[in-house]
Design a protein around this motif. Structure first.
Motif, mmCIF file in Angstrom:
data_model
loop_
_atom_site.group_PDB
_atom_site.id
_atom_site.type_symbol
_atom_site.label_atom_id
_atom_site.label_comp_id
_atom_site.label_asym_id
_atom_site.label_seq_id
_atom_site.Cartn_x
_atom_site.Cartn_y
_atom_site.Cartn_z
ATOM 1 N N PRO A 184 -9.308 7.960 -14.709
ATOM 2 C CA PRO A 184 -8.379 8.143 -13.593
ATOM 3 C C PRO A 184 -7.314 9.215 -13.800
ATOM 4 N N GLU A 185 -7.054 9.610 -15.035
ATOM 5 C CA GLU A 185 -6.093 10.693 -15.255
ATOM 6 C C GLU A 185 -6.543 11.966 -14.546
ATOM 7 N N LEU A 186 -7.861 12.148 -14.408
ATOM 8 C CA LEU A 186 -8.402 13.334 -13.746
ATOM 9 C C LEU A 186 -8.077 13.372 -12.255
ATOM 10 N N LEU A 187 -7.791 12.213 -11.665
ATOM 11 C CA LEU A 187 -7.452 12.163 -10.241
ATOM 12 C C LEU A 187 -6.160 12.911 -9.931
ATOM 13 N N PHE A 188 -5.348 13.131 -10.957
ATOM 14 C CA PHE A 188 -4.037 13.744 -10.754
ATOM 15 C C PHE A 188 -3.958 15.166 -11.308
ATOM 16 N N ILE A 189 -5.103 15.722 -11.679
ATOM 17 C CA ILE A 189 -5.160 17.098 -12.166
ATOM 18 C C ILE A 189 -5.866 17.946 -11.124
ATOM 19 N N ASP A 190 -5.197 18.964 -10.652
ATOM 20 C CA ASP A 190 -5.786 19.870 -9.662
ATOM 21 C C ASP A 190 -6.738 20.815 -10.386
ATOM 22 N N PRO A 191 -8.045 20.759 -10.081
ATOM 23 C CA PRO A 191 -9.001 21.609 -10.792
ATOM 24 C C PRO A 191 -8.862 23.093 -10.441
ATOM 25 N N ARG A 192 -8.210 23.378 -9.333
ATOM 26 C CA ARG A 192 -7.994 24.775 -8.926
ATOM 27 C C ARG A 192 -6.532 24.956 -8.499
ATOM 28 N N PRO A 193 -5.618 24.976 -9.474
ATOM 29 C CA PRO A 193 -4.192 25.035 -9.124
ATOM 30 C C PRO A 193 -3.770 26.337 -8.442
ATOM 31 N N TRP A 194 -4.573 27.358 -8.527
ATOM 32 C CA TRP A 194 -4.247 28.644 -7.900
ATOM 33 C C TRP A 194 -4.513 28.653 -6.388
ATOM 34 N N VAL A 195 -5.221 27.625 -5.898
ATOM 35 C CA VAL A 195 -5.538 27.559 -4.470
ATOM 36 C C VAL A 195 -4.380 26.886 -3.729
ATOM 37 N N LYS A 196 -3.913 27.553 -2.665
ATOM 38 C CA LYS A 196 -2.850 26.950 -1.852
ATOM 39 C C LYS A 196 -3.468 25.859 -0.979
ATOM 40 N N LEU A 253 0.859 -1.173 0.000
ATOM 41 C CA LEU A 253 0.000 0.000 0.000
ATOM 42 C C LEU A 253 0.895 1.223 0.000
ATOM 43 N N ARG A 254 0.723 2.056 -1.032
ATOM 44 C CA ARG A 254 1.521 3.262 -1.165
ATOM 45 C C ARG A 254 0.695 4.319 -1.868
ATOM 46 N N ALA A 255 1.135 5.564 -1.781
ATOM 47 C CA ALA A 255 0.402 6.653 -2.427
ATOM 48 C C ALA A 255 0.253 6.360 -3.924
ATOM 49 N N LEU A 256 -0.927 6.661 -4.447
ATOM 50 C CA LEU A 256 -1.145 6.518 -5.886
ATOM 51 C C LEU A 256 -0.307 7.544 -6.642
ATOM 52 N N THR A 257 0.121 7.180 -7.840
ATOM 53 C CA THR A 257 0.863 8.094 -8.698
ATOM 54 C C THR A 257 0.268 8.050 -10.102
ATOM 55 N N GLU A 258 0.661 9.007 -10.915
ATOM 56 C CA GLU A 258 0.177 9.035 -12.297
ATOM 57 C C GLU A 258 0.552 7.772 -13.063
ATOM 58 N N SER A 259 1.617 7.129 -12.673
ATOM 59 C CA SER A 259 2.014 5.891 -13.362
ATOM 60 C C SER A 259 1.030 4.746 -13.102
ATOM 61 N N ASP A 260 0.117 4.925 -12.146
ATOM 62 C CA ASP A 260 -0.893 3.906 -11.840
ATOM 63 C C ASP A 260 -2.125 4.007 -12.744
ATOM 64 N N VAL A 261 -2.226 5.067 -13.525
ATOM 65 C CA VAL A 261 -3.417 5.305 -14.342
ATOM 66 C C VAL A 261 -3.767 4.114 -15.248
ATOM 67 N N PRO A 262 -2.824 3.505 -15.957
ATOM 68 C CA PRO A 262 -3.209 2.354 -16.804
ATOM 69 C C PRO A 262 -3.878 1.221 -16.017
ATOM 70 N N ASP A 263 -3.379 0.915 -14.833
ATOM 71 C CA ASP A 263 -4.000 -0.120 -14.000
ATOM 72 C C ASP A 263 -5.394 0.306 -13.561
ATOM 73 N N LEU A 264 -5.535 1.553 -13.132
ATOM 74 C CA LEU A 264 -6.824 2.061 -12.661
ATOM 75 C C LEU A 264 -7.865 2.062 -13.777
ATOM 76 N N LYS A 265 -7.449 2.367 -14.994
ATOM 77 C CA LYS A 265 -8.373 2.386 -16.130
ATOM 78 C C LYS A 265 -8.984 1.018 -16.399
ATOM 79 N N GLU A 266 -8.279 -0.027 -16.014
ATOM 80 C CA GLU A 266 -8.755 -1.389 -16.239
ATOM 81 C C GLU A 266 -10.019 -1.709 -15.441
ATOM 82 N N TRP A 267 -10.203 -1.075 -14.279
ATOM 83 C CA TRP A 267 -11.303 -1.500 -13.410
ATOM 84 C C TRP A 267 -12.027 -0.390 -12.649
#
Length: 124
Positions: A54-66, A19-33
Motif C-alpha cells: 500500500p505504500e505504492l498507492l501514495f507514490i506518484d509514478p510520474r511526478p513530472w505530469v501535471k 469515510l475520508r480520503a486515504l492518507t499515508e498514515s493508513d498504510v499500516p492498516d492497509l498492509k494488514e488486509w
C-alpha cells in the motif's frame, strides 16, 4: 455540484464508520488486509502491486505530469470503535457528474461480522 469535490473530498460519517480520503498514515492498516488474495476471488484478477504494498498507492509514478483534479473518490472506511481502516470505498470513471463505477474492498474478517452485507442491504 460534484465538481466542487474535485480537490476537497467530503468526509462522510455514520454511527459506526467514518469515510475520508486515504492518507499515508493508513498504510499500516492497509498492509494488514489489502493484499490478501481472498479479497480478489471474484474480481477476475489478483492483487495489484499497490494493493500488495500500500505504500505504492501514495507514490506518484510520474511526478513530472501535471494532474487535473479528479471527480473520482477513494475513501478509507474507518471503524470508529477501533479507529482502523477496514475497507476502501472507491467511485471512479464518473461521467456527466452522475454515473460511475465503484468497488469496495473490505478486510475479510469483517465480512463475518455482516458489516458489508448490512450496508448493501440498506442501499437497495
Amino acid at each position: 455540484m460534484l465538481k466542487d469535490y474535485a480537490t476537497d473530498k467530503p468526509i462522510l460519517e455514520t454511527d459506526r464508520l467514518l469515510l475520508r480520503a486515504l492518507t499515508e498514515s493508513d498504510v499500516p492498516d492497509l498492509k494488514e488486509w489489502l493484499g490478501k488474495e481472498e479479497i480478489y476471488t471474484y474480481w477476475g484478477r489478483k492483487a495489484s502491486k499497490g494493493e500488495k504494498d500500500p505504500e505504492l498507492l501514495f507514490i506518484d509514478p510520474r511526478p513530472w505530469v501535471k494532474r487535473k483534479p479528479s471527480l473520482d473518490f477513494r475513501w478509507g472506511m474507518l471503524l470508529k470503535e477501533t479507529n482502523t481502516v477496514i475497507g476502501i470505498m472507491e467511485v471512479f470513471d464518473i461521467q456527466n457528474e452522475r454515473m460511475g463505477g465503484y468497488r469496495v474492498p473490505i478486510e475479510p474478517r469483517l465480512l463475518e461480522l455482516g458489516l458489508y452485507d448490512r450496508g448493501i442491504e440498506r442501499s437497495n
